[in-house]
Every structure is written in structure tokens, then in C-alpha cells.
Design a protein around this motif. Sequence first.
Motif, PDB file in Angstrom:
ATOM      1  N   LYS A   1       0.864  -1.111  -0.022  1.00  0.00           N
ATOM      2  CA  LYS A   1      -0.131  -0.123   0.136  1.00  0.00           C
ATOM      3  C   LYS A   1       0.886   1.349   0.110  1.00  0.00           C
ATOM      4  O   LYS A   1       0.541   2.151  -0.711  1.00  0.00           O
ATOM      5  CB  LYS A   1      -0.893   0.080   1.303  1.00  0.00           C
ATOM      6  CG  LYS A   1      -0.065   0.417   2.741  1.00  0.00           C
ATOM      7  CD  LYS A   1      -0.691  -0.586   3.533  1.00  0.00           C
ATOM      8  CE  LYS A   1      -0.127  -1.952   3.209  1.00  0.00           C
ATOM      9  NZ  LYS A   1      -0.027  -2.961   4.583  1.00  0.00           N
TER      10      LYS A   1
ATOM     11  N   THR B   1      -4.098  -2.469  14.131  1.00  0.00           N
ATOM     12  CA  THR B   1      -3.408  -2.119  15.333  1.00  0.00           C
ATOM     13  C   THR B   1      -4.088  -1.059  16.029  1.00  0.00           C
ATOM     14  O   THR B   1      -4.178  -0.930  17.219  1.00  0.00           O
ATOM     15  CB  THR B   1      -1.954  -1.409  14.873  1.00  0.00           C
ATOM     16  OG1 THR B   1      -1.241  -2.572  14.029  1.00  0.00           O
ATOM     17  CG2 THR B   1      -1.144  -1.435  16.153  1.00  0.00           C
TER      18      THR B   1
ATOM     19  N   ASP C   1      -0.442   4.620   7.876  1.00  0.00           N
ATOM     20  CA  ASP C   1      -0.683   3.183   7.128  1.00  0.00           C
ATOM     21  C   ASP C   1      -2.059   3.257   6.718  1.00  0.00           C
ATOM     22  O   ASP C   1      -2.576   2.983   5.581  1.00  0.00           O
ATOM     23  CB  ASP C   1      -0.781   1.974   7.863  1.00  0.00           C
ATOM     24  CG  ASP C   1      -1.073   0.760   7.414  1.00  0.00           C
ATOM     25  OD1 ASP C   1      -0.452   0.103   6.674  1.00  0.00           O
ATOM     26  OD2 ASP C   1      -2.161   0.213   8.042  1.00  0.00           O
TER      27      ASP C   1
ATOM     28  N   LYS D   1      -3.975   3.416   2.748  1.00  0.00           N
ATOM     29  CA  LYS D   1      -5.079   2.784   2.423  1.00  0.00           C
ATOM     30  C   LYS D   1      -6.231   3.927   1.830  1.00  0.00           C
ATOM     31  O   LYS D   1      -7.045   3.219   0.637  1.00  0.00           O
ATOM     32  CB  LYS D   1      -5.623   1.729   3.357  1.00  0.00           C
ATOM     33  CG  LYS D   1      -4.349   0.892   3.531  1.00  0.00           C
ATOM     34  CD  LYS D   1      -4.959   0.180   4.963  1.00  0.00           C
ATOM     35  CE  LYS D   1      -3.754  -0.933   5.345  1.00  0.00           C
ATOM     36  NZ  LYS D   1      -3.798  -1.419   6.628  1.00  0.00           N
TER      37      LYS D   1
ATOM     38  N   ALA E   1      -5.378  -8.126   8.614  1.00  0.00           N
ATOM     39  CA  ALA E   1      -3.726  -8.200   8.460  1.00  0.00           C
ATOM     40  C   ALA E   1      -3.276  -9.709   8.946  1.00  0.00           C
ATOM     41  O   ALA E   1      -4.510 -10.472   9.273  1.00  0.00           O
ATOM     42  CB  ALA E   1      -3.163  -7.184   9.592  1.00  0.00           C
TER      43      ALA E   1
HETATM   44  N1  HSE Z   1      -0.126  -2.759  10.400  1.00  0.00           N
HETATM   45  C1  HSE Z   1      -1.314  -2.897   9.642  1.00  0.00           C
HETATM   46  C2  HSE Z   1      -2.484  -2.937  10.706  1.00  0.00           C
HETATM   47  C3  HSE Z   1      -1.295  -4.178   8.957  1.00  0.00           C
HETATM   48  O1  HSE Z   1      -2.417  -2.877  11.848  1.00  0.00           O
HETATM   49  O2  HSE Z   1      -3.614  -2.939  10.162  1.00  0.00           O
HETATM   50  C4  HSE Z   1      -0.801  -3.896   7.535  1.00  0.00           C
HETATM   51  O3  HSE Z   1      -1.535  -3.147   6.794  1.00  0.00           O
END
Ligand code: HSE
Length: 463
Positions: A119, A175, A215, A219, A325
Motif C-alpha cells: 500500500k 493495530t 498506514d 489505504k 492483516a
Molecule cells: N499494520 C497494519 C495494521 C497491517 O495494523 O492493520 C498491514 O496493513
Amino acid sequence: MGETMTETSGLEAPSAEKVLKVALLGGGTVGSQVARILLEDADALAARAGARLVLTGIAVRNVDAPRDVELPRELYTTDAEKLVSGADLVIELMGGIEPARTHILAALKNGASVVTGNKALLAQDGAALFDAASANNADLNFEAAVAGAIPIIRPIRESLSGDRITRVLGIVNGTTNFILDAMDTTGAQFADVLAEAQRLGYAEADPTADVEGLDAAAKAAILASLAFHTRVSLEDVRCEGITKVTADDIAAAQDAGMTIKLLAIAELITAGDSADGTAAEGVSVRVHPTLLPRKHPLAAVHGAFNAVFVEADNAGSLMFYGAGAGGAPTASAIMGDVVSTARRIAAGAPGAPGAATRALPILGLDAVTTSYSIGLEVADQPGVLSRVAAVFAEHGVSIETMRQTVDGAPGLAAADRWSAGGRAELRFVTHPASEAALAATVADIKNLDVVESVTSVLRVEGV
Ligand code: HSE
Ligand code: NDP
């Protein structure tokens, strides 16, 4: 492309089986599970793809590193370039920008198709990669890049391509959902829950990309580009993480029948009047902690799970839910792309043309209106509420609800409390207001001598 293998079994006529050479870049959490599936399920995959998928190698940094998944040692190589040069299909699971970008571009220029879960690279450089795929009649598929195992890219790109998507709301980072959910359940502070999440392996040693919302922002850029047929990159996404969310914010949300989630929000906004032809569309993409009513479907997404809520003109509201994930769940999404890409190559069909895109403007602060929840610590004195309310009025921000909690000088009569230095907490929820009007309101409220501090400013969705 692809060789043919001839097999004779007993008295049956020889059967010709197409063979596709598959190069795997990365043998970590996801790559190792993809390799396992390619080897363990080879016959079933061959039947579904219409070609035997032969894993020709796994590019890693260190061929001698201990591995959790037992795979033939001879598959490992550090020569990713050579692996790519002979492949029909390349699976990129190295992560990061370089050398992943160079290897993907090299594969596409050779006419090989690519499946990736990267991503970060797609949000930064997707346009160049998609152009290279189109120019070389190859596919670039990326179902795993958003929300792990959840099928969301293909539904938006294909199933909903005959509809008009107006909004996408997603919990796309496991997370942060794990952390906020644990804060909601236990009442603990962010730092304590983060430490526990790291101990349990949910959060990485360096949690920055997750807890700062980066992150999720990558996305969000991918989802917005697909949903609105435009090109949105990471720098177009306004991003705020969860590090400032306090146990008090969570408790106040609970009191109001709400919960706090880190949402990725992509909206198609139409300004102007369609009747006189002045209507123009633009896009807003943002990631921030958001108050959601507990009855909203996204409020029921617990732990490290992900969910994406899509609103479209004709389909109405749709929700996609599952594991966002993890090695095996993410490998499932990768393998879905691998089989469909292989099927296309085996059939000798041309690469899927990239959907036409338009250059929709990325809208600024004033184009978006949202309800806000604002927490203030104030002196518990006569006239404070009216002075605060006057600031809202000056900026044209309408108050929907207000709650007051008195937390100072317990035991004193209300009339005596203010002279004893008592404090009160005020929580306002506004009607939809522009971010600019809200920012100006908050700045002026901070300057009032009766306001001790602005304890939180959170956006509200779904009311
Ligand atoms: N680190 C990301 C999460 C997983 O916690 O969803 C990979 O995209
Ligand atoms: P890992 O860090 O577990 O694995 C990365 C792999 O790539 C390792 O095998 C590593 O080699 C190899 N690698 C890294 N850099 C190089 C390089 N320069 N040359 C050769 N090999 C290299 O990552 P993940 O498996 O977790 O993630 C892979 C991709 O999937 C990322 O883009 C990620 O964002 C995406 N993704 C991951 C999810 C998850 O749950 N983990 C979910 C959704 C998407 P070595 O083993 O020798 O170190």
C-alpha cells in the motif's frame, strides 16, 4: 507467455498443461504463507487457474535467516533481479518503496503481471505503476493492499463499477482498532494499551506508521482513487493519528452513547447547483479519530479486525468485514489475485485495461462539514457558559448538545463553588460545521480567561 508441460497418465491421452513461472519477492510474514499455499495447494490452484503455478524462487535479504514456515531452502535467493527477469507472474511482498518499485517496473516492462500488497508504494507511486502495466499489456493487482483478507478492491473496482460511490468509511488499520477497542473496554490510557499491544505482537516495535495514521492514509488514498475513478496520493490525505486520544475522551464518548474509532474517510462532494450547470465534484480524503454512535455498524468492529463501509447511489450502504492483516489472511487475498491473473494469462487474454480516470480536485478544509465534539475545562463560575456559547455563535457554529460535569471543590454548594476555584468540564457537540470555522472557534475559546484548557476536539460521524 508460459510453457506447456505434457503428461501421460495410464491409458489416458497425453494432457497438455500450461505452466506459469511465479517469482516471489519477499518471504516474510505474508510471503512465507503465499509460498506455503503455492506449494501445498499446487494441484487445486492449477485446476482453478488453468495453468500450473511453478514457484521459481523467493527473494529475501538473508537466505540463511531462520524462518517460521518450513520451505525448501533452495528456493531462497538474494538475486531478485534475475528471479524477476524469467517470470510470467511476480508477487511483490518485500514492502517499502525501493527496491520494490524497481522490481515491479522491471517485471511489467518484461510483460509479466504483478500482484502486490504494498500500500505504501501504491499510495506514493501508483500512477506510474498503473501506466507501466497498461503500456505493457500486463496486470497489476493489489487486493491485499487494503484491509488484508477482506475483498474490497475488486468489489469497488468491478462489482460497483456500474454504480456511483459517494462515500467510503473504513477501519483499515488493525493495530489502532485494537488499541482504541482496548481503551474502550478497560478504561486504560493510550500509552499503557500500546505497550500491551506491543507485548502481544499486535503493534510493531516502531508503531509510528500505525498510530500516526500513515498506514490508514495510504489505504485511504487507494480506496478513494478506485471509488471515485480519480488519482489520490498519500500527500492528498489529511491525516491525524490516535496518540492524543485520552481515557477521558473514551469515557466521555461512552457517556454520550458513542465510541472512538480511527476512520479513513473518502467523500465525493458536489458543490454548486446541478440545475444551472454549475455543480462541480471534488474529493475529500482524511484519516482521524472519530466519534461514532454505538449503534453504527462500524462501532461493532472489535479487536484488530477491519471493516469498510461503502455508500453508493443505487446499492445503498454495504459493509465488508474481516481480518485486516496477518500472514495467512493476507496471503488469501494475494492468492485470489494470483489465480485470477494466472487464469487471464493462461487463456491468452490481454491485460485488463486500467479504468479511465478523471482529475477530480482534492478539496480543502472549507468544503467539508462535520459535526464536532469539543471538551473544555473551565472555571465553574456564573456567565462562563454564555461566554463560550457566544464564541460558537460568532463563528456561525451551531451547538447541538452540551453536557457539564462539575469536578472541583466537592461538597460545596454550587453558589460557593466558583469562589473556591471549582472547575467544570463542558462537552459540546456541534451541528455540521466547516473545519475552518471550527478551528477559528476553538482558537478563540482557548483565549477566554475562564477557559483552563481545550481537552479534546474530535469529529463525529454517523449521527
Ligand atoms: N499494520 C497494519 C495494521 C497491517 O495494523 O492493520 C498491514 O496493513
Ligand atoms: P516482512 O517484513 O515480514 O517481510 C518482508 C520480506 O521481504 C522479508 O522476507 C525480507 O527478507 C524481504 N525483503 C525486504 N527487503 C528486501 C530487499 N531489499 N531485498 C530482498 N528481500 C527483501 O513483511 P510482510 O510480509 O509483513 O509485508 C509484506 C508486504 O505486504 C508489505 O508491503 C506490507 O505492507 C503488505 N501487507 C502486510 C500485511 C501483514 O499483515 N503483514 C497485511 C497487508 C499487507 P528477509 O526475510 O531476509 O528479511
